[in-house]
Design an enzyme around this catalytic site. Structure first.
Site, PDB file in Angstrom:
ATOM      1  N   TYR A 132     -48.772 -47.764 -26.760  1.00 20.92           N
ATOM      2  CA  TYR A 132     -50.089 -47.130 -26.796  1.00 20.92           C
ATOM      3  C   TYR A 132     -50.602 -46.910 -28.220  1.00 20.92           C
ATOM      4  CZ  TYR A 132     -48.772 -45.678 -22.010  1.00 20.92           C
ATOM      5  OH  TYR A 132     -48.354 -45.633 -20.702  1.00 20.92           O
TER       6      TYR A 132
ATOM      7  N   HIS B  29     -40.240 -49.326 -20.824  1.00 16.59           N
ATOM      8  CA  HIS B  29     -41.627 -49.398 -20.377  1.00 16.59           C
ATOM      9  C   HIS B  29     -41.864 -50.464 -19.306  1.00 16.59           C
ATOM     10  CE1 HIS B  29     -45.988 -48.630 -21.979  1.00 16.59           C
ATOM     11  NE2 HIS B  29     -45.917 -48.525 -20.676  1.00 16.59           N
TER      12      HIS B  29
ATOM     13  N   THR C  23     -57.852 -37.465 -19.215  1.00 19.48           N
ATOM     14  CA  THR C  23     -59.296 -37.262 -19.217  1.00 19.48           C
ATOM     15  C   THR C  23     -59.708 -36.744 -20.591  1.00 19.48           C
ATOM     16  OG1 THR C  23     -61.161 -36.102 -18.177  1.00 19.48           O
ATOM     17  CG2 THR C  23     -59.085 -34.897 -18.324  1.00 19.48           C
TER      18      THR C  23
END
Length: 307
Positions: free
Chosen positions: A51, A105, A231
């Protein structure tokens, strides 16, 4: 009631909701969003080598001023390269001496030697628990043939439209005492609106006075599955954290859970339907803009006549 913890197969406690920095967060500066999540009650932060958000997670942790012991940090070995080097790099970027959970992962990264390296990391105190991500039932069976330490967690994409295909995996994980953690659970709302899941979720939401998002997360919890979500909105964070109250005080009925299962088994809407809904949404936004422009023009003209 805040989200609690479950006890992993290695005895460590695992918070059942996490703030994720993948999805639309990856490759970005997420410092403020992680900080906002911590301020609003998230103690579990999920990141990954892939990421490229570990540095920002570390900054947010530092800025929070909270002791390390009050936070639970998950990161992942995403490859390529040596997993031992990878975890040291991750720890340096986050600015901590250990992670609470370290995951492989992707199944393609798995080998017997890689898992042995993770087992050594656990023994050396670099991570409290070890696990996997995106592993199928067959992937887990392969791992368990040679593993000394079982994975504590398997993080997977999980939502009503893929529940049927993952049911055997959930049952296997339960038998092996492996916690399943879900990402992408709002798929029927964010990626595949207009499908058969919508009606039953909306009906349940109306009955218990919840949002469709909360119903989906309550359904996930009913399967014994933990949640990782994300979010940018403070209001959404609070909405998600309120799910645990709903799960206990206004739970979904067995019939509602079964209805979501059955609706999900019918599959998502066709891409044509999704595209049509997206076009309709854009048209409604455009129509609204035109309406307000017309009102502004009329009011402006009326004001001019009054001068």
């Amino acid at each position: 009631m805040p989200f609690g913890t479950v006890t992993l197969n290695d005895g460590n406690e695992f918070p059942t909701i996490a703030f994720g920095t993948g999805s639309t967060m990856k490759f970005r500066d997420v410092t403020d969003y992680v900080g906002q999540a911590i301020e609003n009650g998230f103690s579990h932060i999920d990141t990954a080598q892939f990421y490229q958000t570990e540095t920002y997670v570390g900054l947010a942790i530092k800025e929070s001023g909270l002791p390390r012991s009050s936070l639970y940090i998950t990161t992942k070995y995403s490859g390529p390269g040596n997993s031992q080097q990878a975890i040291h790099q991750s720890l340096n970027k986050i600015g901590i001496s250990y992670v609470d959970l370290y995951l492989v992962h992707f199944p393609a990264l798995f080998s017997e030697s890689v898992w042995q390296e993770l087992e050594k990391m656990k023994k050396d105190g670099l991570t409290r628990s070890i696990g996997v991500s995106n592993f199928t039932l067959e992937d887990l069976q392969k791992l368990l043939k040679t593993a000394v330490t079982k994975p504590a967690v398997n993080q997977i994409r999980f939502h009503p439209y893929n529940y049927a295909s993952n049911k055997a995996l959930l049952e296997y994980c339960s038998k092996q005492n492996i916690i399943v953690e879900a990402y992408g659970s709002l798929n029927s709302i964010t990626q595949n609106p207009g499908g058969p899941v919508d009606a039953v979720v909306n009906a349940a939401a109306k009955r218990i006075g919840a949002t469709p998002n909360q119903v989906i997360f309550s359904w996930v919890r009913s399967k014994g599955v933990s949640i990782v979500t994300t979010t940018r909105s403070k209001e959404r964070l609070q909405e998600y954290l309120a799910v645990e109250d709903l799960h206990h005080e206004a739970p979904l009925t067995a019939e509602e859970i079964a209805a979501i299962d059955d609706a999900g088994a019918k599959g998502p809407p066709s891409q044509l339907v999704v595209a049509r809904l997206a076009m309709q949404h854009r048209f409604e936004k455009f129509s609204s803009l035109v309406m307000w422009l017309a009102i502004a023009i009329v009011l402006g003209f009326a004001t001019f006549l009054m001068l």
